[in-house]
Scaffold this motif. Structure first.
Motif, mmCIF file in Angstrom:
data_model
loop_
_atom_site.group_PDB
_atom_site.id
_atom_site.type_symbol
_atom_site.label_atom_id
_atom_site.label_comp_id
_atom_site.label_asym_id
_atom_site.label_seq_id
_atom_site.Cartn_x
_atom_site.Cartn_y
_atom_site.Cartn_z
ATOM 1 N N GLY A 1 0.775 -1.236 0.000
ATOM 2 C CA GLY A 1 0.000 0.000 0.000
ATOM 3 C C GLY A 1 0.802 1.278 0.000
ATOM 4 N N TYR A 2 2.130 1.192 -0.163
ATOM 5 C CA TYR A 2 2.987 2.390 -0.168
ATOM 6 C C TYR A 2 3.488 2.592 -1.592
ATOM 7 C CZ TYR A 2 2.401 1.257 4.680
ATOM 8 O OH TYR A 2 1.825 0.947 5.898
ATOM 9 N N ASP A 3 2.916 3.589 -2.242
ATOM 10 C CA ASP A 3 3.027 3.720 -3.688
ATOM 11 C C ASP A 3 4.342 4.371 -4.117
ATOM 12 O OD1 ASP A 3 2.373 3.532 -6.323
ATOM 13 O OD2 ASP A 3 1.089 5.309 -6.349
ATOM 14 N N PHE A 4 5.409 3.625 -4.027
ATOM 15 C CA PHE A 4 6.690 4.066 -4.562
ATOM 16 C C PHE A 4 7.549 2.860 -4.849
ATOM 17 C CE2 PHE A 4 7.987 3.362 -0.207
ATOM 18 C CZ PHE A 4 9.315 2.977 -0.306
ATOM 19 N N ALA A 5 8.527 3.069 -5.697
ATOM 20 C CA ALA A 5 9.530 2.039 -5.985
ATOM 21 C C ALA A 5 10.835 2.745 -6.289
ATOM 22 C CB ALA A 5 9.105 1.181 -7.167
ATOM 23 N N PHE A 6 11.930 2.140 -5.877
ATOM 24 C CA PHE A 6 13.241 2.739 -6.140
ATOM 25 C C PHE A 6 14.293 1.639 -6.198
ATOM 26 C CE2 PHE A 6 17.275 4.745 -5.144
ATOM 27 C CZ PHE A 6 17.216 5.925 -5.863
ATOM 28 N N SER A 7 15.061 1.640 -7.266
ATOM 29 C CA SER A 7 16.178 0.702 -7.379
ATOM 30 C C SER A 7 17.261 1.340 -8.225
ATOM 31 C CB SER A 7 15.729 -0.626 -8.006
ATOM 32 O OG SER A 7 15.213 -0.422 -9.304
ATOM 33 N N LEU A 8 18.499 0.947 -7.967
ATOM 34 C CA LEU A 8 19.618 1.471 -8.736
ATOM 35 C C LEU A 8 19.713 0.730 -10.066
ATOM 36 C CD1 LEU A 8 22.282 1.869 -5.925
ATOM 37 C CD2 LEU A 8 20.664 3.549 -6.819
ATOM 38 N N PRO A 9 19.949 1.478 -11.151
ATOM 39 C CA PRO A 9 19.877 0.875 -12.487
ATOM 40 C C PRO A 9 21.173 0.180 -12.908
ATOM 41 C CG PRO A 9 20.304 3.215 -12.679
ATOM 42 C CD PRO A 9 20.192 2.928 -11.209
ATOM 43 N N ARG A 10 21.225 -1.123 -12.799
ATOM 44 C CA ARG A 10 22.376 -1.865 -13.320
ATOM 45 C C ARG A 10 22.038 -2.293 -14.745
ATOM 46 N NH1 ARG A 10 26.443 -2.445 -9.926
ATOM 47 N NH2 ARG A 10 26.049 -2.315 -7.682
ATOM 48 N N GLY A 11 22.326 -1.401 -15.666
ATOM 49 C CA GLY A 11 21.953 -1.638 -17.051
ATOM 50 C C GLY A 11 23.078 -1.326 -18.011
ATOM 51 N N VAL A 12 22.737 -1.302 -19.290
ATOM 52 C CA VAL A 12 23.702 -1.034 -20.348
ATOM 53 C C VAL A 12 23.167 0.089 -21.231
ATOM 54 C CG1 VAL A 12 24.815 -1.984 -22.410
ATOM 55 C CG2 VAL A 12 24.633 -3.373 -20.341
ATOM 56 N N VAL A 13 24.046 1.041 -21.568
ATOM 57 C CA VAL A 13 23.689 2.149 -22.453
ATOM 58 C C VAL A 13 24.784 2.356 -23.483
ATOM 59 C CG1 VAL A 13 22.282 3.358 -20.734
ATOM 60 C CG2 VAL A 13 24.733 3.868 -20.901
ATOM 61 N N MET A 14 24.444 3.079 -24.540
ATOM 62 C CA MET A 14 25.377 3.459 -25.595
ATOM 63 C C MET A 14 25.402 4.983 -25.686
ATOM 64 S SD MET A 14 24.331 0.689 -28.559
ATOM 65 C CE MET A 14 25.918 0.830 -29.412
ATOM 66 N N PRO A 15 26.313 5.548 -26.448
ATOM 67 C CA PRO A 15 26.277 7.007 -26.643
ATOM 68 C C PRO A 15 24.951 7.437 -27.257
ATOM 69 C CG PRO A 15 28.321 6.064 -27.488
ATOM 70 C CD PRO A 15 27.423 4.911 -27.178
ATOM 71 N N GLY A 16 24.585 8.678 -27.069
ATOM 72 C CA GLY A 16 23.373 9.197 -27.675
ATOM 73 C C GLY A 16 23.487 9.220 -29.191
ATOM 74 N N GLY A 17 22.346 9.237 -29.851
ATOM 75 C CA GLY A 17 22.342 9.378 -31.294
ATOM 76 C C GLY A 17 22.667 8.130 -32.079
ATOM 77 N N VAL A 18 22.674 6.968 -31.417
ATOM 78 C CA VAL A 18 22.941 5.711 -32.123
ATOM 79 C C VAL A 18 21.709 5.300 -32.931
ATOM 80 C CG1 VAL A 18 23.376 3.251 -31.799
ATOM 81 C CG2 VAL A 18 24.677 4.921 -30.476
ATOM 82 N N ASP A 19 21.931 4.761 -34.121
ATOM 83 C CA ASP A 19 20.831 4.327 -34.983
ATOM 84 C C ASP A 19 19.893 3.395 -34.216
ATOM 85 O OD1 ASP A 19 19.615 2.282 -37.027
ATOM 86 O OD2 ASP A 19 20.237 4.004 -38.241
ATOM 87 N N GLU A 20 18.595 3.587 -34.380
ATOM 88 C CA GLU A 20 17.616 2.805 -33.618
ATOM 89 C C GLU A 20 17.676 1.319 -33.950
ATOM 90 O OE1 GLU A 20 13.743 3.551 -36.567
ATOM 91 O OE2 GLU A 20 13.804 4.412 -34.552
ATOM 92 N N ASN A 21 18.163 0.962 -35.123
ATOM 93 C CA ASN A 21 18.279 -0.453 -35.467
ATOM 94 C C ASN A 21 19.469 -1.102 -34.768
ATOM 95 O OD1 ASN A 21 16.058 -0.697 -37.522
ATOM 96 N ND2 ASN A 21 17.248 0.982 -38.394
ATOM 97 N N VAL A 22 20.518 -0.328 -34.549
ATOM 98 C CA VAL A 22 21.639 -0.813 -33.737
ATOM 99 C C VAL A 22 21.181 -0.956 -32.286
ATOM 100 C CG1 VAL A 22 23.941 -0.278 -32.858
ATOM 101 C CG2 VAL A 22 23.390 0.155 -35.255
ATOM 102 N N GLN A 23 20.411 0.015 -31.821
ATOM 103 C CA GLN A 23 19.849 -0.067 -30.472
ATOM 104 C C GLN A 23 19.048 -1.353 -30.309
ATOM 105 O OE1 GLN A 23 16.651 2.673 -29.631
ATOM 106 N NE2 GLN A 23 16.987 2.602 -27.420
ATOM 107 N N GLN A 24 18.213 -1.665 -31.292
ATOM 108 C CA GLN A 24 17.399 -2.882 -31.216
ATOM 109 C C GLN A 24 18.274 -4.129 -31.293
ATOM 110 O OE1 GLN A 24 14.034 -2.982 -30.553
ATOM 111 N NE2 GLN A 24 14.502 -5.153 -30.259
#
Length: 321
Positions: A242-265
């Protein structure tokens, strides 16, 4: 073929011709060495995650070229993340995110934020427990809230302005109570503060308290991710209580901005294969990380929401202005 059939078939044919799979093949990706930047020194959590990902990519030939891994540490991640951000549009650079990926730009003038990167995926979620002693009167998060509304409570954590403080503040906000925060220098000191009864509860990473929980000394009341942990499935989330929040640290992977969306996929599809391996599952269990994943633009939304919570709490406690 009749004119009507021709008109109907044309958009279908166009859709097939411009499908991501078709365009990805046209891009002939990958053809060059991948540069994987770790924005922290060797041996830490981000380094371990990054090298686990790279090892899996190599072992299963998921990346059909060489992979170079460099640790570019400094400024709580600022230097390494800046290096990748400067490679805008370059599809041969990756890096792994962490809490500092969001927190460092909030407290320092880095010249970049999470918005300057192309989101691939949230591969693991590093969320928090709120934990009490096993002999505590609090059996649930609601027990704690009801007591805290009419009594002074103290909550411990590591550091004065880290994710532990954020989760404690979001819980207090959602539950409508006040609390005193007691920071410790490290995880060991935080655990001691609870065992010595210096605090009523602590907010901690599961890896820091799993031993005490297994030994029957501590009891977790709630978990801060939106979904239950894939490792500690018996611990309810704050949301489901019943406490409406969530928080977690993002252990993910990213690339530089502006990368072609097909490469992203292409990378979304590849990382989906990475997280299905036994090696990745072993990594999650060993490091008490949840394996709930988020991909592509949904990962971007997750980063935005987490960043907003982080910024709001740090502003409230005076860590940023």
């Amino acid at each position: 073929m009749s004119l009507l059939k021709t008109l109907v078939a044309a958009p279908v044919l166009a859709t097939i011709l411009i499908s991501p799979v078709s365009l990805a093949k046209d891009l002939d990706y990958p053809t060059k060495r991948l540069n994987y930047t770790i924005a922290f020194g060797p041996g830490g959590g981000n380094d371990l995650m990054s090298r686990t990902v790279v090892d899996i990519l190599k072992k299963y030939d998921y990346y059909d070229n060489t992979i170079r891994v460099d640790n570019i540490a400094g400024g709580s991640g600022a230097v390494g993340f800046n290096f990748v951000a400067q490679k805008k549009g370059n599809p041969y650079h990756l890096t792994s995110t962490s809490g500092n990926f969001l927190g460092t730009p909030l407290v320092s003038n880095t010249g970049w934020t999470y918005e300057d990167f192309t989101p691939i995926g949230l591969l693991a979620q590093d969320a928090m427990f709120i934990v009490v002693r096993a002999d505590s009167q609090f059996e649930t998060a609601q027990d704690f809230v009801e007591y805290a509304k009419s009594n002074r409570v103290t909550v411990g954590g590591t550091g004065a302005a880290g994710p532990e403080r954020v989760v404690a503040s979001l819980f207090a906000e959602a539950g409508g109570f006040s609390y005193d925060y007691v920071p410790s220098q490290d995880g060991g000191g935080m655990v001691t503060s609870l065992t010595s009864k210096s605090v009523d509860a602590i907010v901690a990473n599961p890896s820091e308290v799993s031993g005490q929980i297994k030994a029957g000394n501590f009891r977790p009341l709630a978990y801060s991710e939106a979904q239950r942990s894939t490792v500690y499935t018996e611990v309810p989330t704050f949301k489901e209580q019943g406490y409406d929040f969530a928080f977690s640290l993002p252990r993910g992977v990213v690339m530089p901005g502006g990368v072609d969306e097909n490469v992203q996929q292409w990378w979304v599809d590849t990382m989906k294969k990475v997280v299905q391996t036994q090696e990745w599952k072993d990594y999650l269990n060993t490091n008490s990380l949840s394996g709930n994943t988020v991909w592509g633009e949904d990962f971007a939304k997750n980063l935005a929401a987490t960043n907003a919570d982080f910024k709001r709490v740090l502003t409230q406690i005076g860590a940023i202005k």
